[in-house]
Design a protein around this motif. Structure first.
Motif, PDB file in Angstrom:
ATOM      1  N   SER A  36       0.850  -1.184   0.000  1.00 21.47           N
ATOM      2  CA  SER A  36       0.000   0.000   0.000  1.00 21.47           C
ATOM      3  C   SER A  36       0.890   1.239   0.000  1.00 21.47           C
ATOM      4  CB  SER A  36      -0.938   0.012   1.207  1.00 21.47           C
ATOM      5  OG  SER A  36      -0.204   0.012   2.414  1.00 21.47           O
ATOM      6  N   VAL A  37       0.405   2.286  -0.662  1.00 20.84           N
ATOM      7  CA  VAL A  37       1.123   3.556  -0.744  1.00 20.84           C
ATOM      8  C   VAL A  37       0.342   4.579   0.056  1.00 20.84           C
ATOM      9  CG1 VAL A  37       1.925   5.384  -2.289  1.00 20.84           C
ATOM     10  CG2 VAL A  37       2.107   2.982  -2.998  1.00 20.84           C
ATOM     11  N   HIS A  38       1.054   5.312   0.900  1.00 23.40           N
ATOM     12  CA  HIS A  38       0.466   6.359   1.726  1.00 23.40           C
ATOM     13  C   HIS A  38       1.133   7.679   1.351  1.00 23.40           C
ATOM     14  CE1 HIS A  38      -1.087   3.103   4.309  1.00 23.40           C
ATOM     15  NE2 HIS A  38       0.044   2.522   3.961  1.00 23.40           N
ATOM     16  N   GLY A  39       0.337   8.678   1.067  1.00 24.69           N
ATOM     17  CA  GLY A  39       0.889   9.984   0.719  1.00 24.69           C
ATOM     18  C   GLY A  39       0.777  10.243  -0.769  1.00 24.69           C
ATOM     19  N   PRO A  40       1.405  11.286  -1.220  1.00 23.79           N
ATOM     20  CA  PRO A  40       2.398  12.062  -0.488  1.00 23.79           C
ATOM     21  C   PRO A  40       1.752  12.907   0.605  1.00 23.79           C
ATOM     22  CG  PRO A  40       1.999  13.043  -2.626  1.00 23.79           C
ATOM     23  CD  PRO A  40       1.207  11.775  -2.582  1.00 23.79           C
ATOM     24  N   TYR A  41       2.467  13.024   1.716  1.00 25.44           N
ATOM     25  CA  TYR A  41       1.984  13.865   2.795  1.00 25.44           C
ATOM     26  C   TYR A  41       3.113  14.800   3.239  1.00 25.44           C
ATOM     27  CZ  TYR A  41       4.145  10.154   5.614  1.00 25.44           C
ATOM     28  OH  TYR A  41       5.007   9.241   6.143  1.00 25.44           O
ATOM     29  N   ALA A  42       2.727  15.948   3.799  1.00 25.38           N
ATOM     30  CA  ALA A  42       3.705  16.945   4.224  1.00 25.38           C
ATOM     31  C   ALA A  42       4.590  16.368   5.312  1.00 25.38           C
ATOM     32  CB  ALA A  42       2.994  18.195   4.727  1.00 25.38           C
ATOM     33  N   ARG A  43       5.842  16.612   5.183  1.00 26.45           N
ATOM     34  CA  ARG A  43       6.835  16.101   6.123  1.00 26.45           C
ATOM     35  C   ARG A  43       7.248  17.224   7.053  1.00 26.45           C
ATOM     36  NH1 ARG A  43      12.019  15.760   3.568  1.00 26.45           N
ATOM     37  NH2 ARG A  43      10.633  15.615   1.816  1.00 26.45           N
ATOM     38  N   THR A  44       7.359  16.918   8.309  1.00 25.53           N
ATOM     39  CA  THR A  44       7.871  17.914   9.245  1.00 25.53           C
ATOM     40  C   THR A  44       9.384  17.882   9.169  1.00 25.53           C
ATOM     41  OG1 THR A  44       7.832  16.305  11.028  1.00 25.53           O
ATOM     42  CG2 THR A  44       5.910  17.726  10.802  1.00 25.53           C
TER      43      THR A  44
END
Length: 179
Positions: A36-44
């Motif tokens: 499964s692929v999650h994101g892209p999400y903002a990285r801190t």
């Protein structure tokens, strides 16, 4: 005509997992993998540093019923996860995902051998299903040289154990990269 043996049949399904960006299931040669692929999400930012390109992360696990869990350890998981990242990252348009993270979660449900090649192929297909911009799919294959000099592609555990060495090769046709 194609053989009906288990090693020659392929089962592939995309989009099986809901609430993720993309997913793929691959059953080939007795090895079953789900990604499964999650994101892209903002990285801190860690330590206040942002990267100008996206980052690819991989979490590879083996189901407890998988025959290889007894011989695997954390170092092996880390090496295999990094190998998946190395095989895939040149094919992903990471420059499009600055300050973002793309996470690939992989579970090897069952294995009869050469799971790393199947993992790389399945992860590439899950990325395709997610709509992440890619230059090309990444293809992978495993081979082992037997003591009699015969090379066996898609080897099983016994062939790997009795062989003179095995190799898994992944390639992205567009970039020409080989891992």
């Amino acid at each position: 005509s194609p053989s009906s043996s288990p090693s020659s049949s392929i089962k592939l399904e995309l989009g099986l997992i809901h609430n993720v960006s993309g997913s793929a299931y691959l059953d080939f040669g007795g090895t079953k993998v789900i990604c499964s692929v999650h994101g892209p999400y903002a990285r801190t930012a860690s330590g206040g540093v942002f990267h100008s390109t996206g980052q690819l992360e991989c979490d590879l696990k083996y189901a407890t019923s998988s025959s290889s869990t007894s011989i695997m350890n954390e170092k092996t998981y880390a090496i295999q996860s990094q190998t998946v990242i190395n095989a895939l990252q040149s094919s992903i348009r990471l420059e499009k995902y600055a300050k973002m993270t793309i996470m690939i979660s992989i579970v090897v449900l069952e294995t009869q051998g050469c799971e790393l090649a199947n993992v790389i192929c399945c992860a590439s297909l899950a990325l395709l299903d997610s709509g992440i911009e890619m230059l090309d799919l990444v293809c992978a294959s495993s081979a082992v040289k037997q003591s009699d000099g015969v090379v066996v592609f898609n080897p099983n555990r016994d062939q790997i154990a009795n062989g003179d060495g095995s190799v898994t090769v992944a390639t992205s046709p567009t970039t020409g990269d080989i891992t």
